[in-house]
Design an enzyme around this catalytic site. Sequence first.
Site, PDB file in Angstrom:
ATOM      1  CD  GLU A   1      -2.851  -1.036  -0.146  1.00 48.97           C
ATOM      2  OE1 GLU A   1      -3.206   0.069  -0.590  1.00 48.97           O
ATOM      3  OE2 GLU A   1      -3.121  -2.109  -0.711  1.00 48.97           O
TER       4      GLU A   1
ATOM      5  CG  ASN B   1      -8.578   2.780   0.373  1.00 55.34           C
ATOM      6  OD1 ASN B   1      -8.381   3.760  -0.335  1.00 55.34           O
ATOM      7  ND2 ASN B   1      -8.559   1.545  -0.096  1.00 55.34           N
TER       8      ASN B   1
ATOM      9  CD1 TRP C   1      -1.369  -0.075  -3.991  1.00 52.64           C
ATOM     10  CD2 TRP C   1      -1.880   1.180  -5.776  1.00 52.64           C
ATOM     11  NE1 TRP C   1      -1.945  -0.887  -4.944  1.00 52.64           N
ATOM     12  CE2 TRP C   1      -2.275  -0.142  -6.044  1.00 52.64           C
ATOM     13  CE3 TRP C   1      -2.099   2.147  -6.755  1.00 52.64           C
ATOM     14  CZ2 TRP C   1      -2.873  -0.528  -7.249  1.00 52.64           C
ATOM     15  CZ3 TRP C   1      -2.701   1.768  -7.956  1.00 52.64           C
ATOM     16  CH2 TRP C   1      -3.077   0.444  -8.187  1.00 52.64           C
TER      17      TRP C   1
ATOM     18  CD1 TRP D   1     -10.033  12.306  -5.300  1.00 55.44           C
ATOM     19  CD2 TRP D   1     -12.072  12.029  -6.197  1.00 55.44           C
ATOM     20  NE1 TRP D   1     -10.963  12.503  -4.315  1.00 55.44           N
ATOM     21  CE2 TRP D   1     -12.216  12.346  -4.834  1.00 55.44           C
ATOM     22  CE3 TRP D   1     -13.207  11.820  -6.957  1.00 55.44           C
ATOM     23  CZ2 TRP D   1     -13.465  12.444  -4.221  1.00 55.44           C
ATOM     24  CZ3 TRP D   1     -14.455  11.911  -6.363  1.00 55.44           C
ATOM     25  CH2 TRP D   1     -14.576  12.222  -5.003  1.00 55.44           C
TER      26      TRP D   1
ATOM     27  CD1 TRP E   1     -12.283  12.845 -13.364  1.00 51.77           C
ATOM     28  CD2 TRP E   1     -10.842  13.905 -12.022  1.00 51.77           C
ATOM     29  NE1 TRP E   1     -11.245  13.317 -14.144  1.00 51.77           N
ATOM     30  CE2 TRP E   1     -10.349  13.970 -13.358  1.00 51.77           C
ATOM     31  CE3 TRP E   1     -10.096  14.498 -11.019  1.00 51.77           C
ATOM     32  CZ2 TRP E   1      -9.153  14.607 -13.686  1.00 51.77           C
ATOM     33  CZ3 TRP E   1      -8.908  15.138 -11.337  1.00 51.77           C
ATOM     34  CH2 TRP E   1      -8.451  15.197 -12.654  1.00 51.77           C
TER      35      TRP E   1
ATOM     36  CD1 TRP F   1     -16.597  15.931 -17.185  1.00 49.10           C
ATOM     37  CD2 TRP F   1     -17.353  14.417 -15.719  1.00 49.10           C
ATOM     38  NE1 TRP F   1     -15.607  14.993 -17.007  1.00 49.10           N
ATOM     39  CE2 TRP F   1     -16.046  14.056 -16.117  1.00 49.10           C
ATOM     40  CE3 TRP F   1     -18.018  13.597 -14.809  1.00 49.10           C
ATOM     41  CZ2 TRP F   1     -15.390  12.930 -15.630  1.00 49.10           C
ATOM     42  CZ3 TRP F   1     -17.374  12.473 -14.319  1.00 49.10           C
ATOM     43  CH2 TRP F   1     -16.082  12.146 -14.734  1.00 49.10           C
TER      44      TRP F   1
HETATM   45  C1  LIG Z   1     -10.864   8.977  -3.807  1.00 51.68           C
HETATM   46  C2  LIG Z   1      -9.652   8.720  -2.940  1.00 51.68           C
HETATM   47  C3  LIG Z   1      -8.889   9.780  -2.471  1.00 51.68           C
HETATM   48  C4  LIG Z   1      -7.754   9.541  -1.684  1.00 51.68           C
HETATM   49  N1  LIG Z   1      -7.019  10.622  -1.247  1.00 51.68           N
HETATM   50  C5  LIG Z   1      -5.907  10.394  -0.497  1.00 51.68           C
HETATM   51  C6  LIG Z   1      -5.126  11.486  -0.025  1.00 51.68           C
HETATM   52  O1  LIG Z   1      -5.384  12.659  -0.307  1.00 51.68           O
HETATM   53  N2  LIG Z   1      -4.041  11.209   0.755  1.00 51.68           N
HETATM   54  C7  LIG Z   1      -3.695   9.915   1.058  1.00 51.68           C
HETATM   55  O2  LIG Z   1      -2.700   9.712   1.769  1.00 51.68           O
HETATM   56  N3  LIG Z   1      -4.401   8.875   0.606  1.00 51.68           N
HETATM   57  C8  LIG Z   1      -5.501   9.059  -0.155  1.00 51.68           C
HETATM   58  N4  LIG Z   1      -6.222   7.990  -0.606  1.00 51.68           N
HETATM   59  C9  LIG Z   1      -5.682   6.615  -0.416  1.00 51.68           C
HETATM   60  C10 LIG Z   1      -6.151   5.897   0.855  1.00 51.68           C
HETATM   61  O3  LIG Z   1      -7.540   5.983   0.983  1.00 51.68           O
HETATM   62  C11 LIG Z   1      -5.495   6.436   2.123  1.00 51.68           C
HETATM   63  O4  LIG Z   1      -4.101   6.508   1.955  1.00 51.68           O
HETATM   64  C12 LIG Z   1      -5.778   5.530   3.313  1.00 51.68           C
HETATM   65  O5  LIG Z   1      -7.162   5.400   3.521  1.00 51.68           O
HETATM   66  C13 LIG Z   1      -5.133   6.128   4.544  1.00 51.68           C
HETATM   67  O6  LIG Z   1      -5.429   5.386   5.684  1.00 51.68           O
HETATM   68  P1  LIG Z   1      -4.308   4.559   6.412  1.00 51.68           P
HETATM   69  O7  LIG Z   1      -3.116   5.399   6.664  1.00 51.68           O
HETATM   70  O8  LIG Z   1      -4.956   3.907   7.576  1.00 51.68           O
HETATM   71  O9  LIG Z   1      -3.936   3.481   5.310  1.00 51.68           O
HETATM   72  P2  LIG Z   1      -3.198   2.062   5.386  1.00 51.68           P
HETATM   73  O10 LIG Z   1      -4.125   1.077   4.805  1.00 51.68           O
HETATM   74  O11 LIG Z   1      -2.706   1.800   6.750  1.00 51.68           O
HETATM   75  O12 LIG Z   1      -2.005   2.236   4.387  1.00 51.68           O
HETATM   76  C14 LIG Z   1      -0.704   2.709   4.775  1.00 51.68           C
HETATM   77  C15 LIG Z   1      -0.298   3.853   3.896  1.00 51.68           C
HETATM   78  O13 LIG Z   1      -0.213   3.443   2.538  1.00 51.68           O
HETATM   79  C16 LIG Z   1      -0.645   4.501   1.687  1.00 51.68           C
HETATM   80  N5  LIG Z   1      -1.842   4.073   0.959  1.00 51.68           N
HETATM   81  C17 LIG Z   1      -2.805   3.230   1.380  1.00 51.68           C
HETATM   82  N6  LIG Z   1      -3.738   3.059   0.421  1.00 51.68           N
HETATM   83  C18 LIG Z   1      -3.347   3.814  -0.623  1.00 51.68           C
HETATM   84  C19 LIG Z   1      -3.882   4.053  -1.917  1.00 51.68           C
HETATM   85  N7  LIG Z   1      -5.012   3.465  -2.347  1.00 51.68           N
HETATM   86  N8  LIG Z   1      -3.225   4.890  -2.744  1.00 51.68           N
HETATM   87  C20 LIG Z   1      -2.067   5.467  -2.356  1.00 51.68           C
HETATM   88  N9  LIG Z   1      -1.517   5.283  -1.139  1.00 51.68           N
HETATM   89  C21 LIG Z   1      -2.141   4.464  -0.287  1.00 51.68           C
HETATM   90  C22 LIG Z   1      -0.969   5.683   2.581  1.00 51.68           C
HETATM   91  O14 LIG Z   1       0.160   6.506   2.656  1.00 51.68           O
HETATM   92  C23 LIG Z   1      -1.275   5.006   3.896  1.00 51.68           C
HETATM   93  O15 LIG Z   1      -1.084   5.848   5.008  1.00 51.68           O
HETATM   94  C24 LIG Z   1      -7.372   8.203  -1.382  1.00 51.68           C
HETATM   95  C25 LIG Z   1      -8.148   7.143  -1.856  1.00 51.68           C
HETATM   96  C26 LIG Z   1      -9.282   7.391  -2.620  1.00 51.68           C
HETATM   97  C27 LIG Z   1     -10.092   6.225  -3.133  1.00 51.68           C
END
Ligand SMILES: Cc1cc2nc3c(=O)[nH]c(=O)nc-3n(C[C@H](O)[C@H](O)[C@H](O)COP(=O)(O)OP(=O)(O)OC[C@H]3O[C@@H](n4cnc5c(N)ncnc54)[C@H](O)[C@@H]3O)c2cc1C
Length: 499
Positions: A282, A348, A285, A389, A366, A313
């Site tokens: 993750e 997420n 990502w 997005w 979006w 849109w």
């Molecule tokens: C529409 C949308 C908008 C989002 N906007 C952001 C945002 O502005 N900032 C942001 O940090 N994340 C964003 N995310 C990705 C993700 O939702 C969050 O990183 C995650 O929910 C953060 O919670 P966590 O730290 O508990 O994640 P965990 O599941 O614990 O993951 C650990 C770390 O991995 C990274 N990560 C996890 N999932 C993703 C992902 N899908 N894409 C990229 N990195 C990821 C983050 O840095 C996160 O802190 C977005 C996802 C969606 C679908």
Amino acid sequence: MASSSATAAALVWFRRDLRLHDNPALWAAVRSGRPLVCAFIDDPDAVAQLAPGRASRWWLHHSLAALSRSIRQRGGQLVLRRGDTTSELVRLCGETGSSEVFWNRGDNPTRDSGDTALAARLADRGVKARGFASGTLFNPATHLNGSGKPYRVFTPFWKACLRAPEPSAALPAPDRLPGAAVTASDNLEDWSLRPQAPDWASGFSQDWEPGEDGALNRLEAFLANELADYPQSRDRPDEDGTSRLSPHLAWGEISPRTIWHTVRDHAERGGSFQGGEKFLSELGWRDFAIYLAHHFGSLRDENFNRQFDHFPWRSNPAGLDAWKRGQTGIPIVDAGMRQLWTTGWMHNRVRMITASFLIKHLGVHWRDGMAWFEDTLVDADLNVNAASWQWVAGSGADAAPYFRIFNPVTQGERFDPQGLYVHRWVPELTGLSGKAVHAPWTRPANELIAAGISLGQTYPAPVTDLKTGREQALDAYQTMKARAAETPEAASLETALGN
Ligand SMILES: Cc1cc2nc3c(=O)[nH]c(=O)nc-3n(C[C@H](O)[C@H](O)[C@H](O)COP(=O)(O)OP(=O)(O)OC[C@H]3O[C@@H](n4cnc5c(N)ncnc54)[C@H](O)[C@@H]3O)c2cc1C
């Protein structure tokens, strides 16, 4: 303009790297043996820095307070200045006799090109700029596919990263930060970074501990309690199954490579690595979003897949407003939007559901959803947010196909099977349980009366019929494809996107 004496100060410019440990710019400045000036500049007009939204500024306030305390404990001072970045850096160099500015690079194409221009302006004034990389696990410039082109798909990108040498070990926090002669600083309170009208962020403190210590504590707690079940529980918004490290990462209070090595060390210290691989992917990502921006430019403004430039849109201000306020009448969507507003964060899985609903069922661009997230997320990250997005919209790199449209009811039933997440954020619906909570409009009148629910009164009726919204979305997609096929560049685009 700057002093060339051996005791001239070294200026460390903090940005989205608000930490002392694993901070290469700070480390190099300390090793230079010069007295330090640590500074943070709030540049309201810096288009190149892309000012953070209101929730992020709440975080910034507390993070700066924490950083300032840590620097003071080590004998230094955090100087706060508001104004144009170049002017303030030059002024600080003049005031403190600094001849070198140390900073960690921006990890964002706009910021990085701004950095290059800034370094040139500083050089004209006799100040040397020293930039360091610290924001990603792997250098975004490094990995290319077999044809020497940047990857557009996550899995091969991540495999290439995993074949490369591991990220280097994280640097320790310096014990001492010998401060240069104290120079004037703004008062943090005067910056009014916390939202005021309305002050919706007052409850954020219950959920968050901004700052480096908060980040390290969060990581330790996650490793001890949640990592092992992460692959299963990460998709369940009704459970505390994820790390919640995202705002700490967004502000650079912890580095990705600190996380990487701590997760690996945890296994070596006898803890489990179960869940570690998924968790680190993750973070992959996150690296991928930065990688895409590095190679293709910011995904904030342009569709990555230019076919979507032809997407019809809809103008739907009422729908957008209901979505922002958590009043769409679709329970899992409303729960997510209220969690966002109340805590500055959203799970997420629910980010995907809410984003999909806005883009597909309501037909809203979006970019409008992205802007709301930028403003209200404490973890708003311009690269990750934009890439995510566009991923949901189907216009992004390695994106979910547009025509695969999430049904928010079945998503809710699957990932919040007892309706606990909805109950928490939409208390109007606590009278319904299990699957019923995800589609109150399908329940018989007597069940709703018994649950104390009157649709349109105590809880909104759905802003759109899900079946109709889905059909409109698919029609819009066909329109886009037909329009795109009529344009001369369509064929070459198809080829370009095929790799
Ligand atoms: C529409 C949308 C908008 C989002 N906007 C952001 C945002 O502005 N900032 C942001 O940090 N994340 C964003 N995310 C990705 C993700 O939702 C969050 O990183 C995650 O929910 C953060 O919670 P966590 O730290 O508990 O994640 P965990 O599941 O614990 O993951 C650990 C770390 O991995 C990274 N990560 C996890 N999932 C993703 C992902 N899908 N894409 C990229 N990195 C990821 C983050 O840095 C996160 O802190 C977005 C996802 C969606 C679908």
